[in-house]
Design an enzyme around this catalytic site. Structure first.
Site, PDB file in Angstrom:
ATOM      1  N   ARG A  68       6.369  87.994  91.434  1.00  0.00           N
ATOM      2  CA  ARG A  68       6.099  86.710  92.093  1.00  0.00           C
ATOM      3  C   ARG A  68       4.771  86.772  92.825  1.00  0.00           C
ATOM      4  O   ARG A  68       3.969  85.833  92.761  1.00  0.00           O
ATOM      5  CB  ARG A  68       7.221  86.317  93.052  1.00  0.00           C
ATOM      6  CG  ARG A  68       7.052  84.884  93.581  1.00  0.00           C
ATOM      7  CD  ARG A  68       8.179  84.448  94.505  1.00  0.00           C
ATOM      8  NE  ARG A  68       8.150  83.014  94.713  1.00  0.00           N
ATOM      9  CZ  ARG A  68       7.439  82.399  95.657  1.00  0.00           C
ATOM     10  NH1 ARG A  68       6.672  83.103  96.470  1.00  0.00           N
ATOM     11  NH2 ARG A  68       7.473  81.082  95.768  1.00  0.00           N
ATOM     12  N   CYS A  69       4.519  87.859  93.530  1.00  0.00           N
ATOM     13  CA  CYS A  69       3.254  88.003  94.255  1.00  0.00           C
ATOM     14  C   CYS A  69       2.058  87.965  93.305  1.00  0.00           C
ATOM     15  O   CYS A  69       0.982  87.495  93.681  1.00  0.00           O
ATOM     16  CB  CYS A  69       3.230  89.313  95.038  1.00  0.00           C
ATOM     17  SG  CYS A  69       4.277  89.349  96.494  1.00  0.00           S
TER      18      CYS A  69
END
Length: 425
Positions: free
Chosen positions: A413-414
């Site tokens: 996600r990052c």
């Protein structure tokens, strides 16, 4: 603006287009002495990190996602500029360049005198994509014909400086400098100096790139007291924007976003829910301990045991400093209220995980999965107990090795910023 240049009204809708950054030479310029300053937890082996990132993007492409590289998008933007605009872009980059440790006043003075040399050097680099890579990586003194700077020579605290412009080693976390929010974006004022410079690229893309220059910006100030980062921005439903109130995102920024979303007649959000992110270890963003994987399914870190503060902002009413309405509730109750149904909660390490499992897999961002469709997620293979718990819950996990990438303290996600998702039905 082209239709659907930005269209993200969920965390889980089928991912159609995403922005990433393949790690580059910026990681080679992180030394042990400067890891804290550059917000890195370890020295990352670049070639292995590239292979791991390539495996990540291959999973995305194999599942029908169009993968856009930040450096490519920035190069396209630069090539579309007039000559004077190109100079303005490079001058801003030079002006905001980090010139070594701020406490080193002598080095600062010496290196500021080299700013024109730096400008001329980067401007001369061809093709454009190669120049953009250098802007991201940093510039060595030797590359502009200068020798390393030695401060306090012959003393115990002697300092040798090889860089004239510092690297941006956190750039592969494309989630943070801006966030796709509905039909627009939030351009961020990041908390720490080493990351503030990263948003230059998004600023120019969303002001000048032919495809993205007319995208609404719900916050766009890159300095001041309003701080926010993309790891705190979630879209749980088409009506509700959730934002973490963390060490890096404050209520002032959230109120600014609320005010500007309300002004945009095309943006569909009706409510903002701000969730307190307890200060704990490396939990700097909401997505370091909580992510949404399906319509009613959430993954969370068991280290969050207490009730949480939550503020609601009604976007159908006038926005004032008193608009956020504070309450306290358990996490499952907060999420159930947002999605309108009882939620399923999976803890890091699984229901039988012990405290060591929770601590280790939370540390390596076991919650930080990227949903590319409802119940289909991408993340590191190293969080084995969490992956097993997800699979037992019916989640399809597409895992890749991330032993080097994970040292930067972020997972799938990052490392991704969705640009277009399909609507969730």
């Amino acid at each position: 603006m082209k239709k659907n240049a930005i269209n993200v009204y969920s965390e889980i809708g089928k991912l159609k287009k995403v922005l990433v950054h393949r790690p580059g030479d910026e990681l080679k310029y992180v030394t042990p002495q400067r890891m804290d300053e550059l917000l890195m937890s370890a020295i990352i082996e670049l070639e292995q990190a590239k292979e791991e990132h390539d495996a990540f993007t291959k999973i995305l492409r194999d599942n029908g996602v169009e993968v856009i590289e930040l450096a490519d998008l920035t190069a396209e933007m630069y090539d579309s500029l007039t000559p004077s605009e190109k100079d303005a872009f490079l001058n801003q980059w030079v002006k905001e360049a980090s010139w070594g440790k701020k406490s080193s006043i002598d080095a600062l003075k010496i290196k500021k005198n080299l700013s024109k040399k730096v400008f001329d050097y980067v401007k001369s680099i061809k093709p454009t994509r190669k120049m953009i890579d250098k802007l991201m990586a940093g510039v060595l003194l030797s590359e502009i014909g200068e020798k390393s700077i030695i401060l306090n020579k012959d003393k115990k605290n002697e300092m040798v400086i090889d860089l004239v412009v510092d690297p941006m080693p956190n750039l592969y976390f494309t989630r943070d400098p801006f966030a796709s929010v509905g039909n627009g974006i939030t351009l961020h004022n990041m908390k720490y100096p080493t990351r503030k410079r990263e948003t230059i690229f998004a600023q120019w893309i969303f002001n000048k790139h032919p495809e993205y220059k007319d995208v609404p910006q719900f916050i766009s100030k890159r300095d001041g007291k309003e701080t926010i980062e993309g790891g705190d921005v979630f879209i749980y439903t088409k009506d509700v924007l959730a934002i973490g109130v963390s060490e890096r995102t404050n209520m002032e920024a959230i109120l600014r976003i609320a005010t500007n979303i309300k002004k945009d007649k095309n943006c569909e959000f009706k409510k903002i829910v701000a969730i307190n992110v307890p200060p704990m270890g490396n939990l700097m963003h909401l997505d370091t301990w909580l992510t949404m994987l399906d319509k009613d399914l959430f993954l969370y870190s068991g280290n969050i045991k207490s009730a949480l503060k939550v503020w609601e902002i009604d976007l159908t009413k006038p926005i004032t400093p008193k608009s956020p309405k504070l309450s306290t509730a358990k996490l499952a109750d907060i999420l159930a209220k947002i999605v309108g149904k009882k939620v399923r909660m999976i803890p890091i390490g699984g229901k039988d995980g012990n405290q060591m499992d929770i601590d280790i897999e939370t540390h390596f961002d076991g919650t930080n999965y990227l949903a590319i469709a409802p119940g289909v997620v991408v993340g590191y293979h190293r969080n084995r107990k969490t992956q097993k718990a997800l699979e037992e819950a019916g989640v399809k996990v597409l895992a890749f090795q991330g032993n080097q990438l994970s040292l930067g303290m972020g997972s799938a996600r990052c490392m991704s910023m969705p640009l277009v998702r399909e609507e969730v039905k």
